[in-house]
Design a protein around this motif. Structure first.
Motif, mmCIF file in Angstrom:
data_model
loop_
_atom_site.group_PDB
_atom_site.id
_atom_site.type_symbol
_atom_site.label_atom_id
_atom_site.label_comp_id
_atom_site.label_asym_id
_atom_site.label_seq_id
_atom_site.Cartn_x
_atom_site.Cartn_y
_atom_site.Cartn_z
ATOM 1 N N PRO A 22 41.624 25.734 48.074
ATOM 2 C CA PRO A 22 42.850 26.560 48.132
ATOM 3 C C PRO A 22 43.706 26.051 49.170
ATOM 4 O O PRO A 22 43.382 25.256 50.221
ATOM 5 N N GLY A 23 45.028 26.213 49.243
ATOM 6 C CA GLY A 23 45.682 25.652 50.431
ATOM 7 C C GLY A 23 47.043 25.346 49.959
ATOM 8 O O GLY A 23 47.581 25.697 48.626
ATOM 9 N N LYS A 24 47.720 24.306 50.531
ATOM 10 C CA LYS A 24 49.176 24.043 50.048
ATOM 11 C C LYS A 24 49.036 23.034 48.920
ATOM 12 O O LYS A 24 48.164 21.985 49.001
ATOM 13 N N TRP A 25 49.755 23.060 47.931
ATOM 14 C CA TRP A 25 49.699 22.256 46.694
ATOM 15 C C TRP A 25 49.859 20.784 46.971
ATOM 16 O O TRP A 25 49.227 19.869 46.509
ATOM 17 N N VAL A 26 50.673 20.321 48.015
ATOM 18 C CA VAL A 26 50.782 18.997 48.477
ATOM 19 C C VAL A 26 49.607 18.479 49.246
ATOM 20 O O VAL A 26 49.398 17.157 49.146
ATOM 21 N N GLU A 27 48.605 19.297 49.322
ATOM 22 C CA GLU A 27 47.104 18.859 49.785
ATOM 23 C C GLU A 27 46.354 18.974 48.759
ATOM 24 O O GLU A 27 45.377 18.229 48.355
ATOM 25 N N THR A 28 45.973 20.118 48.227
ATOM 26 C CA THR A 28 44.992 20.530 47.267
ATOM 27 C C THR A 28 45.101 19.607 45.902
ATOM 28 O O THR A 28 43.896 19.319 45.309
ATOM 29 N N THR A 29 46.009 19.206 45.517
ATOM 30 C CA THR A 29 46.545 18.480 44.356
ATOM 31 C C THR A 29 45.578 17.136 44.260
ATOM 32 O O THR A 29 44.816 16.736 43.375
ATOM 33 N N MET A 30 45.262 16.547 45.429
ATOM 34 C CA MET A 30 44.623 15.332 45.550
ATOM 35 C C MET A 30 43.096 15.485 45.535
ATOM 36 O O MET A 30 42.390 14.545 45.519
ATOM 37 N N TRP A 31 42.699 16.764 45.253
ATOM 38 C CA TRP A 31 41.162 16.785 45.263
ATOM 39 C C TRP A 31 40.660 16.722 43.772
ATOM 40 O O TRP A 31 39.494 16.502 43.475
ATOM 41 N N GLU A 32 41.479 17.090 42.877
ATOM 42 C CA GLU A 32 41.055 16.953 41.411
ATOM 43 C C GLU A 32 40.401 15.725 41.225
ATOM 44 O O GLU A 32 39.246 15.941 40.459
ATOM 45 N N ILE A 33 40.731 14.719 41.153
ATOM 46 C CA ILE A 33 40.203 13.492 40.575
ATOM 47 C C ILE A 33 38.883 12.963 41.469
ATOM 48 O O ILE A 33 37.697 12.862 40.791
ATOM 49 N N PRO A 34 39.036 12.816 42.811
ATOM 50 C CA PRO A 34 37.645 12.649 43.351
ATOM 51 C C PRO A 34 36.551 13.711 43.209
ATOM 52 O O PRO A 34 35.176 13.117 43.231
ATOM 53 N N ALA A 35 36.972 14.863 43.360
ATOM 54 C CA ALA A 35 35.773 16.045 43.059
ATOM 55 C C ALA A 35 35.208 15.798 41.820
ATOM 56 O O ALA A 35 33.957 15.949 41.652
ATOM 57 N N LEU A 36 35.830 15.807 40.675
ATOM 58 C CA LEU A 36 35.339 15.249 39.408
ATOM 59 C C LEU A 36 34.713 14.099 39.299
ATOM 60 O O LEU A 36 33.362 14.105 38.883
ATOM 61 N N ALA A 37 35.248 13.040 39.861
ATOM 62 C CA ALA A 37 34.273 11.761 39.866
ATOM 63 C C ALA A 37 33.099 11.825 40.806
ATOM 64 O O ALA A 37 32.037 11.483 40.275
ATOM 65 N N ILE A 38 33.096 12.790 41.963
ATOM 66 C CA ILE A 38 31.828 13.046 42.596
ATOM 67 C C ILE A 38 30.718 13.687 41.875
ATOM 68 O O ILE A 38 29.587 13.308 41.707
ATOM 69 N N ILE A 39 31.206 14.950 41.093
ATOM 70 C CA ILE A 39 30.353 15.550 40.359
ATOM 71 C C ILE A 39 29.714 14.743 39.101
ATOM 72 O O ILE A 39 28.468 14.830 38.854
ATOM 73 N N ASN A 40 30.509 13.843 38.504
ATOM 74 C CA ASN A 40 30.027 13.284 37.299
ATOM 75 C C ASN A 40 29.116 12.213 37.786
ATOM 76 O O ASN A 40 27.949 11.906 37.154
ATOM 77 N N GLU A 41 29.416 11.543 38.866
ATOM 78 C CA GLU A 41 28.467 10.559 39.368
ATOM 79 C C GLU A 41 27.014 10.894 39.879
ATOM 80 O O GLU A 41 26.029 10.348 39.758
ATOM 81 N N LEU A 42 27.063 12.419 40.359
ATOM 82 C CA LEU A 42 26.086 12.842 41.182
ATOM 83 C C LEU A 42 25.027 13.286 39.808
ATOM 84 O O LEU A 42 23.804 13.161 40.014
ATOM 85 N N ARG A 43 25.782 13.648 38.900
ATOM 86 C CA ARG A 43 24.750 14.041 37.817
ATOM 87 C C ARG A 43 24.220 12.878 37.040
ATOM 88 O O ARG A 43 23.189 12.871 36.715
ATOM 89 N N SER A 44 24.888 11.876 37.102
ATOM 90 C CA SER A 44 24.238 10.460 36.450
ATOM 91 C C SER A 44 23.148 9.998 37.436
ATOM 92 O O SER A 44 21.909 9.522 36.811
ATOM 93 N N ARG A 45 23.424 10.147 38.763
ATOM 94 C CA ARG A 45 22.634 9.647 39.655
ATOM 95 C C ARG A 45 21.104 10.626 39.492
ATOM 96 O O ARG A 45 20.072 10.086 39.472
ATOM 97 N N ALA A 46 21.327 11.780 39.349
ATOM 98 C CA ALA A 46 20.178 12.636 39.152
ATOM 99 C C ALA A 46 19.494 12.570 37.723
ATOM 100 O O ALA A 46 18.165 12.478 37.720
ATOM 101 N N ALA A 47 20.325 12.037 36.857
ATOM 102 C CA ALA A 47 19.807 11.566 35.438
ATOM 103 C C ALA A 47 18.765 10.432 35.772
ATOM 104 O O ALA A 47 17.757 10.215 34.932
#
Length: 436
Positions: free
Chosen positions: A133-158
């Motif tokens: 949550p927050g100002k669009w001009v800040e929160t928009t930048m979370w989408e790509i790194p957050a998805l990359a983090i979750i997907n790579e953590l899933r790979s690492r766990a596997a």
């Protein structure tokens, strides 16, 4: 460091230090995020926008595969990352889409001090509830790194329990599979293809290997990468224009049904006035391509091209070609960018179908940078990619919606989805299984 000098299997096996950061640069994102960010900064600085995680592969319990504390550590680390002086000089001085200084000095001065904002993370019923949550001009930048983090953590766990030789075999098979696809695509003489695989990649190192493999194997047919950091490091074009969040926010802020119906065009007018004659690619499917084309003002037909993102490539492309013809435009002068769930077979099929009828480009995503299904020496379903998205869930406190051409991809409050279907219609929407 180039992966041509990196033994990925050994690097994964030696992953023993406490925090191995997944996001090491704020440029490790898709180019369209920076282009949209500049317009949001310029025109919508005071708009609030919450982004939320949705796991469309509901059978996969993410919170049972990934440790929540590890996820929190990675998200917290990403919040400490800033743009470096080298990165800012490159953004200011590089030519993008033939345009020098596409980013204004004022925007870059603001960007220099940018940091990712706070987030909210809990888990329920085996899934993560992750909101930004927050100002669009800040929160928009979370989408790509957050998805990359979750997907790579899933790979690492596997891969956690795999030995060095098992990892060696895993990556050898994945490399061979990728190279077979490259050799197949090499047979298409006028192919134009780019890497769109950041969001759901197996890992950053693997995405880099794939991009370098395509660069060697396909030569000039590789037009670039959507990943800004890889574009800078590998001397490729950074590619991308705009995404669904623009019409989603514009629609959420619209007052009344008529303003809602016209909101996708209003935000494109903003884009056109902000970037002039450049970057004019239409993403028509946020609320259904058929509705978008039926109600589109004539000036939309003058844009460079379309990116059909959730309809099957051939069906979606044919609809858009028909639209251009009906509006008196020559499709051979236009561009179609295909990017939905592509792999070598679907790229080849669409290429042969549209060859000579329209200019084409392909954005190759998950099936390029995360095709590990069945390559492990023993069965490992956690290496199979899942359909994970982070979308706008509200703007200024109002619920946001995405319908898509595939109803299985719809996101938003069910009552608001019903309203949007009433306003935009559901014509020609076809439900299909969402794999990636």
């Amino acid at each position: 460091m180039s992966t041509s000098k990196t033994d990925i299997a050994r690097r994964v096996f030696n992953h023993t230090f406490k925090l191995d950061p997944i996001v090491r640069s704020l440029l490790d994102t898709d180019f369209y995020k920076l282009l949209m960010l500049q317009m949001i900064w310029g025109l919508y600085r005071d708009v609030d926008a919450t982004f939320s995680l949705t796991n469309r592969s509901k059978s996969v319990k993410l919170a049972e595969e990934i440790d929540i504390d590890e996820l929190r550590e990675q998200l917290d680390h990403a919040r400490t990352v800033r743009f470096t002086k080298k990165e800012m000089i490159w953004l200011a001085g590089n030519t993008f889409y033939g345009t020098k200084q596409i980013f204004s000095p004022q925007f870059l001065a603001w960007l220099e001090n940018f940091q990712l904002p706070e987030y909210e993370l809990t888990k329920r019923d085996g899934q993560f509830e992750l909101h930004f949550p927050g100002k669009w001009v800040e929160t928009t930048m979370w989408e790509i790194p957050a998805l990359a983090i979750i997907n790579e953590l899933r790979s690492r766990a596997a891969m956690k329990g795999m030995g060095r030789f098992a990892l060696d075999v895993l990556y050898a098979r994945a490399k061979a599979r990728t190279w077979e696809k490259v050799e197949r695509l090499k047979q298409l003489p006028n192919l134009k293809i780019s890497d769109f695989g950041t969001r759901r990649r197996h890992s950053f190192l693997w995405q880099r290997w794939c991009v370098e493999a395509l660069k060697e194997g396909l030569g000039d047919a590789l037009t670039g990468t959507s990943n800004v950091l890889l574009a800078m490091d590998t001397d490729l074009e950074a590619l991308g224009t705009n995404a669904h969040e623009l019409p989603m926010v514009a629609a959420a802020l619209a007052e009344g049904d008529e303003a809602l119906r016209m909101s996708p065009y209003a935000v494109l007018e903003d884009w056109q006035s902000y970037y002039g004659g450049n970057l004019l690619i239409v993403l028509p499917d946020a609320f259904g391509t058929a509705s978008f084309l039926e109600n589109a003002p004539d000036w939309v037909a003058d844009w460079t091209g379309f990116r059909p993102d959730s309809a099957p490539a051939i069906e979606g492309g044919e609809k858009i070609i028909q639209f251009w013809r009906e509006r008196g435009r020559d499709p051979r002068e236009k561009l179609l960018i295909f990017s939905d769930g592509l792999d070598a077979e679907t790229i080849e099929k669409a290429y042969k179908h549209f060859e000579g009828r329209v200019r084409m480009s392909f954005g190759w995503g998950t099936n390029l940078t995360n095709d590990f299904s069945g390559v492990a020496p023993v069965r490992n379903d956690q290496l199979t990619p899942i359909s994970l998205v982070i979308k706008v869930s509200s703007a200024n406190g109002r619920p946001a919606v995405k319908l898509s051409d595939n109803p299985a991809k719809a996101v938003g409050d069910p009552r608001e989805i019903e309203r949007y279907l009433r306003v935009f219609g559901a014509q020609e929407m076809v439900e299909q299984a969402v794999v990636v």
